[in-house]
Structures are given as C-alpha cells and as structure tokens.
Design an enzyme around this catalytic site. Sequence first.
Site, PDB file in Angstrom:
ATOM      1  N   ASN A  19       5.781   7.406   9.102  1.00  0.00           N
ATOM      2  CA  ASN A  19       4.867   6.517   9.402  1.00  0.00           C
ATOM      3  C   ASN A  19       4.915   5.541   8.277  1.00  0.00           C
ATOM      4  OD1 ASN A  19       2.612   4.760   9.839  1.00  0.00           O
ATOM      5  ND2 ASN A  19       1.195   6.204   9.653  1.00  0.00           N
ATOM      6  N   LYS A  21       3.732   2.754   7.615  1.00  0.00           N
ATOM      7  CA  LYS A  21       2.440   1.821   7.571  1.00  0.00           C
ATOM      8  C   LYS A  21       2.642   0.298   7.146  1.00  0.00           C
ATOM      9  CE  LYS A  21       0.099   6.040   6.355  1.00  0.00           C
ATOM     10  NZ  LYS A  21      -0.970   6.856   5.612  1.00  0.00           N
ATOM     11  N   HIS A 106      -4.470   6.702  14.592  1.00  0.00           N
ATOM     12  CA  HIS A 106      -4.246   7.059  13.176  1.00  0.00           C
ATOM     13  C   HIS A 106      -5.596   6.618  12.640  1.00  0.00           C
ATOM     14  CE1 HIS A 106      -3.089   6.891   9.085  1.00  0.00           C
ATOM     15  NE2 HIS A 106      -2.327   7.558   9.335  1.00  0.00           N
ATOM     16  N   GLU A 108      -6.608   5.488   9.822  1.00  0.00           N
ATOM     17  CA  GLU A 108      -6.515   4.146   9.267  1.00  0.00           C
ATOM     18  C   GLU A 108      -7.073   3.092  10.443  1.00  0.00           C
ATOM     19  OE1 GLU A 108      -2.616   4.152   7.385  1.00  0.00           O
ATOM     20  OE2 GLU A 108      -3.648   5.600   6.015  1.00  0.00           O
ATOM     21  N   GLU A 180      -4.322  15.342  11.686  1.00  0.00           N
ATOM     22  CA  GLU A 180      -4.032  14.606  10.351  1.00  0.00           C
ATOM     23  C   GLU A 180      -5.488  14.703   9.851  1.00  0.00           C
ATOM     24  OE1 GLU A 180      -0.535  11.920   9.748  1.00  0.00           O
ATOM     25  OE2 GLU A 180      -2.115  10.849  10.565  1.00  0.00           O
ATOM     26  N   GLY A 186      -2.764  10.566   2.204  1.00  0.00           N
ATOM     27  CA  GLY A 186      -2.455   9.602   1.194  1.00  0.00           C
ATOM     28  C   GLY A 186      -2.984   9.957  -0.095  1.00  0.00           C
ATOM     29  N   SER A 226      -0.224  14.175   3.254  1.00  0.00           N
ATOM     30  CA  SER A 226       0.371  14.455   2.189  1.00  0.00           C
ATOM     31  C   SER A 226       1.746  15.566   2.279  1.00  0.00           C
ATOM     32  CB  SER A 226      -0.582  14.890   1.066  1.00  0.00           C
ATOM     33  OG  SER A 226      -1.455  13.962   0.699  1.00  0.00           O
TER      34      SER A 226
HETATM   35  P1  PGA Z   1       0.632  10.482   3.970  1.00  0.00           P
HETATM   36  O1  PGA Z   1       0.399   9.846   5.336  1.00  0.00           O
HETATM   37  O2  PGA Z   1       1.899  11.550   4.162  1.00  0.00           O
HETATM   38  O3  PGA Z   1       0.980   9.472   2.888  1.00  0.00           O
HETATM   39  O4  PGA Z   1      -0.518  11.415   3.511  1.00  0.00           O
HETATM   40  C1  PGA Z   1       0.294  10.646   6.434  1.00  0.00           C
HETATM   41  C2  PGA Z   1      -0.170   9.622   7.561  1.00  0.00           C
HETATM   42  O5  PGA Z   1      -0.955   8.777   7.150  1.00  0.00           O
HETATM   43  O6  PGA Z   1       0.348   9.444   8.734  1.00  0.00           O
END
Ligand code: PGA
Length: 269
Positions: A19, A21, A106, A108, A180, A186, A226
């Site tokens: 992803n 983003k 997601h 976000e 997640e 993140g 992460s």
């Molecule tokens: P990350 O994000 O691996 O940077 O923690 C995962 C995601 O948001 O799908």
Amino acid sequence: MKLGMSKQNNMRNKIVAGNWKMNLGISDSIELVQKIIFDKHKDSQRVIIAPPLTNLYRLGQLLDLNNSKIELAAQNFYFPKAGPFTGEVSAEMLLEIGVNIVIIGHSERRTYFFEDDQVLFRKAQSALAHGLEIIYCIGETLAERKAETHLDKVKSQLDDLMIKIDKKHWASNSIILAYEPVWAIGTGVTASKQQAQEMHYFIRKLLKETIGSKISQNISILYGGSIKSSNALEIFEQPDVDGGLVGGASLDASSFNSIIESARKTDKR
Ligand code: PGA
C-alpha cells in the site's frame, strides 16, 4: 482467550500487498516497480501493489508490456455508478483501466475521511457487484486493545460484511481481509506473532460460525502494521496469517523484495 490454531490448509497461497498510500509520482513508481522481484510462473503466491490513483493506468501498461504478474489495486473508489461526486472515481472506471482489486476500510480512510462501517459496507457491496476483488481492512485502536475490547471491535467491523454480503462473493474468494491494528500502522510497533495469530484465528472462527467452514478455510486474512523485512517471516509463519498488507516497507525495493521472499518461504503449496 486461549491461543487457537486453525488446521493448516493448503488452498490458501500467501499474498503480499504493498500500500503505497500518497507516495511516489509516476517516474518513482516506474523505478520501484521495475525493481520488484516476482516471477509468478515459478511461485504460487500473489504480489499486489496499490499505488496512487494517478499512476495506475501507466503502471498497468508497463506491467502488461513486461508480462508481469504483479497485480494492481486501487486504494479507494466511490460506490455510485456515476454522477456529481467531485474528486471520486467509480468501480467501472477502475475496471476500464484493468484494475481489478480495491482496498476498502483502511484506518486512514476511516480516520481522515470519516468513512464509517455503513459507507464501507456500501463500498464493499458495490465493488463486489462490479466484479472487483476487495481487500477489506479492520482493526482496533490502542485504547480498544488496552480495554481488551479488540475482539469485539473487529467483530463489529465484520458483522455486516459476514451477514449481508451475498455468500457467492465469499465463496468465490473475492474478499481478502486485512487485520491492521491501528496502533501498529506506521508506528514501527508490530503486533507480536501471538497477537496476530490470536486475532486471525478469531476472525476465521467468526467466518466459520457465520458463513461456513469451507469458506472460512479459503478466505485469506492478511496482517498489516509495521511489517518489515525483519519481522515478516515470523508473522507469515503463523497458521492463520496468509500474508501482509505492507505500507512503509513497500516503498523500498529491497525491503519489499525481502518480504516477498518471506511469503515465498512460508507459502503453503
Ligand atoms: P505500515 O502501513 O506498514 O507503514 O505500518 C500498513 C498499512 O497502512 O497498510
């Protein structure tokens, strides 16, 4: 809850989804995609990338040209067929440019764009009706984990999906789930392999009780939050973890390739 384990099932191949983003313009995207090492003819797992919307068409052409089996996903879409929805794209528009997968739910999108379970359910329903495959994200916040309501939270995020989505979409494996935990996205803090396995087992058990045993065994459940080259292997080794949704580490070719390698090593076929 006692740590459970589903019976090992050889039908589920590992999936690694990157992803990206809101990162990487066209030229950086092309550079990165050309460094991803994946040969589907030799390997049975899947590799999916979700670049920004503006890059999908160009990357699709490039992947076709190179006969690549890397698959493209969109990070978002809006459920109506067409109309006055400034800034949005429809399922048909994605399909027209050869994008057959979309990420929905997601954290976000939930946090910054206020998408709630009802909107997300409508997105899932529309995407599936149009023939898109969906990667549907769920996961608890840190406060919910601390309050030990994480299992209830994830169940509530899945309820409509399990009960109201036509069973044929589950049976055709058009739904990939991604657990997640919000506190791991993140942040550099990954769920432990035990925490990941516990939740994935819980989700599979819910699917079994609500939709049926066979479907529950065939549905892929990815872990996200992460994931990096140093922890992918131990997470992918968990019997109910079918791969990962990778954010930050998918922007670096060597990290992403190493995560793909971990998927290859733990692929069940
Ligand atoms: P990350 O994000 O691996 O940077 O923690 C995962 C995601 O948001 O799908």
